[in-house]
Design an enzyme around this catalytic site. Structure first.
Site, mmCIF file in Angstrom:
data_model
loop_
_atom_site.group_PDB
_atom_site.id
_atom_site.type_symbol
_atom_site.label_atom_id
_atom_site.label_comp_id
_atom_site.label_asym_id
_atom_site.label_seq_id
_atom_site.Cartn_x
_atom_site.Cartn_y
_atom_site.Cartn_z
ATOM 1 C CE1 TYR A 160 -5.067 20.979 91.989
ATOM 2 C CE2 TYR A 160 -3.757 19.165 92.859
ATOM 3 C CZ TYR A 160 -3.938 20.169 91.932
ATOM 4 O OH TYR A 160 -3.008 20.362 90.934
ATOM 5 C CB ALA A 162 -11.905 14.265 95.216
ATOM 6 C CE LYS A 164 -5.257 18.683 88.869
ATOM 7 N NZ LYS A 164 -5.512 19.281 87.549
HETATM 8 N N1 LIG Z 1 2.129 23.598 89.385
HETATM 9 C C1 LIG Z 1 2.095 22.360 89.861
HETATM 10 O O1 LIG Z 1 2.873 21.992 90.741
HETATM 11 C C2 LIG Z 1 1.098 21.357 89.336
HETATM 12 C C3 LIG Z 1 1.253 20.017 89.694
HETATM 13 C C4 LIG Z 1 0.345 19.065 89.223
HETATM 14 C C5 LIG Z 1 -0.694 19.459 88.412
HETATM 15 N N2 LIG Z 1 -0.829 20.786 88.063
HETATM 16 C C6 LIG Z 1 -1.973 21.140 87.224
HETATM 17 O O2 LIG Z 1 -1.485 21.734 86.036
HETATM 18 C C7 LIG Z 1 -2.451 22.678 85.562
HETATM 19 C C8 LIG Z 1 -1.773 24.017 85.338
HETATM 20 O O3 LIG Z 1 -1.216 24.448 86.561
HETATM 21 P P1 LIG Z 1 -0.202 25.693 86.695
HETATM 22 O O4 LIG Z 1 0.710 25.359 87.794
HETATM 23 O O5 LIG Z 1 0.327 26.070 85.363
HETATM 24 O O6 LIG Z 1 -1.229 26.795 87.256
HETATM 25 P P2 LIG Z 1 -1.358 28.357 86.981
HETATM 26 O O7 LIG Z 1 -2.211 28.874 88.084
HETATM 27 O O8 LIG Z 1 -0.033 28.979 86.779
HETATM 28 O O9 LIG Z 1 -2.167 28.403 85.604
HETATM 29 C C9 LIG Z 1 -3.499 27.973 85.536
HETATM 30 C C10 LIG Z 1 -4.208 28.734 84.433
HETATM 31 O O10 LIG Z 1 -5.578 28.291 84.390
HETATM 32 C C11 LIG Z 1 -6.411 29.443 84.279
HETATM 33 N N3 LIG Z 1 -7.732 29.146 84.858
HETATM 34 C C12 LIG Z 1 -8.061 29.039 86.176
HETATM 35 N N4 LIG Z 1 -9.360 28.791 86.314
HETATM 36 C C13 LIG Z 1 -9.884 28.756 85.059
HETATM 37 C C14 LIG Z 1 -11.191 28.533 84.555
HETATM 38 N N5 LIG Z 1 -12.229 28.335 85.380
HETATM 39 N N6 LIG Z 1 -11.362 28.540 83.215
HETATM 40 C C15 LIG Z 1 -10.324 28.760 82.378
HETATM 41 N N7 LIG Z 1 -9.066 28.979 82.790
HETATM 42 C C16 LIG Z 1 -8.856 28.970 84.128
HETATM 43 C C17 LIG Z 1 -5.671 30.524 85.060
HETATM 44 O O11 LIG Z 1 -6.124 31.830 84.727
HETATM 45 C C18 LIG Z 1 -4.225 30.252 84.686
HETATM 46 O O12 LIG Z 1 -3.850 30.942 83.523
HETATM 47 C C19 LIG Z 1 -3.570 22.696 86.605
HETATM 48 O O13 LIG Z 1 -4.613 21.829 86.203
HETATM 49 C C20 LIG Z 1 -2.888 22.162 87.840
HETATM 50 O O14 LIG Z 1 -3.810 21.590 88.749
HETATM 51 C C21 LIG Z 1 0.037 21.741 88.517
#
Ligand SMILES: NC(=O)c1ccc[n+]([C@@H]2O[C@H](COP(=O)([O-])OP(=O)(O)OC[C@H]3O[C@@H](n4cnc5c(N)ncnc54)[C@H](O)[C@@H]3O)[C@@H](O)[C@H]2O)c1
Length: 267
Positions: A160, A162, A164
């Site tokens: 993850y 790497a 990001k």
């Molecule tokens: N929640 C956190 O703490 C956090 C922190 C830093 C970064 N992020 C990043 O923010 C983004 C959103 O995270 P979140 O917490 O809302 O996650 P989440 O799991 O609630 O939502 C992610 C969405 O992406 C969709 N998805 C997954 N794989 C997919 C694919 N191959 N193609 C298309 N859609 C796909 C899922 O169905 C889901 O609707 C991600 O990139 C995550 O890495 C999240």
């Protein structure tokens, strides 16, 4: 009384990947509230349609497509369909992702490849397809969801981290190559945000403890992350490109100090 204020994204078309829930959904809805028509590219068809319906309730046009962002053929087809339907693509938000943890010595090639394919290759495929459309009109805003995990070392998440960090490198390089085409490329690096992704990794107690690690002593809300995305996606942000903005309650600034403080609090 009718509000005649001109909205920031009036008449624009925005694509949000992974817009079915969590941060992506909040971004899609804030963009719609600010005037954008929104296309949701999401692996889960039902949640994509549900977000699209909420976009329409806000008086905008929407498009929902079931797309796996790690598949370039699916991405090209969906972005082509968005361009055909709306005639323009102004904003792309690379948000789709999965959470996954594994101790480094146990990290399998399959796990590595899946995380890198969805986060990093997905961002590349979507950015290239959207930027080709944007370049035709000489305008575009690409905002990608990195993480503080791309700036600091998370435990048991080398794949993850790497991916990001790769998104940050991709963002900087795209910003250079697209600078003369009117397209900006930037990244947001959220700290921990209260979404299903985190709930799948931690129980209530774990979530509370994670919040204590953050200098502001809580997890972020999805709307706080979406707000920063809209700032970078706005027409007025034309002079900001190639940057990564932490939205992290001070975590990057604190570095290891916060971990030490937390240890003392618990002992
Ligand atoms: N929640 C956190 O703490 C956090 C922190 C830093 C970064 N992020 C990043 O923010 C983004 C959103 O995270 P979140 O917490 O809302 O996650 P989440 O799991 O609630 O939502 C992610 C969405 O992406 C969709 N998805 C997954 N794989 C997919 C694919 N191959 N193609 C298309 N859609 C796909 C899922 O169905 C889901 O609707 C991600 O990139 C995550 O890495 C999240």
């Amino acid at each position: 009384m009718r509000n005649n204020r001109r909205m920031e994204f009036d008449g624009q078309t925005a694509i949000v990947t992974g817009g079915g829930r969590g941060i992506g959904k909040a971004i899609a809805l804030q963009l719609a509230e600010q005037g954008a028509n929104v296309a949701v590219l999401e692996i889960d068809r039902d949640s994509a349609s549900a977000t699209a319906a909420e976009v329409e309730k806000r008086g905008r046009r929407s498009f929902a497509a079931s797309v796996d962002v790690s598949d370039q053929v699916q991405v090209d087809r969906a972005i082509g369909a968005v361009a055909e339907r709306f005639g323009r693509i102004d904003v792309l938000v690379n948000n789709a992702g999965i959470g996954n943890t594994a101790p480094f010595l146990e990290l399998t090639a399959d796990n590595w490849n899946r995380v890198v394919a969805i986060h990093l290759s997905g961002a590349f495929f979507c950015s290239q397809a959207a930027a080709r459309e944007m370049a035709r009109r000489g305008y575009g805003r690409i905002v990608s969801m990195a993480s503080i995990a791309g700036l600091m070392a998370p435990p048991e998440a080398a794949h993850y981290a790497a991916a990001k960090a790769g998104i940050i490198g991709l963002t900087r390089a795209m910003a250079m190559d697209l600078a003369s085409s009117g397209i900006t490329a930037n990244a947001i690096a959220p700290g921990p945000v209260l979404t299903e992704m985190l709930r799948e990794i931690w129980d209530e107690e774990g979530l509370k403890e994670r919040g204590e690690h953050v200098p502001v002593r809580r997890l972020a809300t999805v709307d706080e992350i979406a707000r920063a995305v809209l700032f970078l996606a706005a027409p007025q942000s034309a002079y900001i490109t190639g940057v990564v903005i932490p939205v992290d309650g001070g975590s990057v600034a604190a570095g290891s100090y916060m971990v030490e403080k937390y240890r003392r609090l618990r002992s």
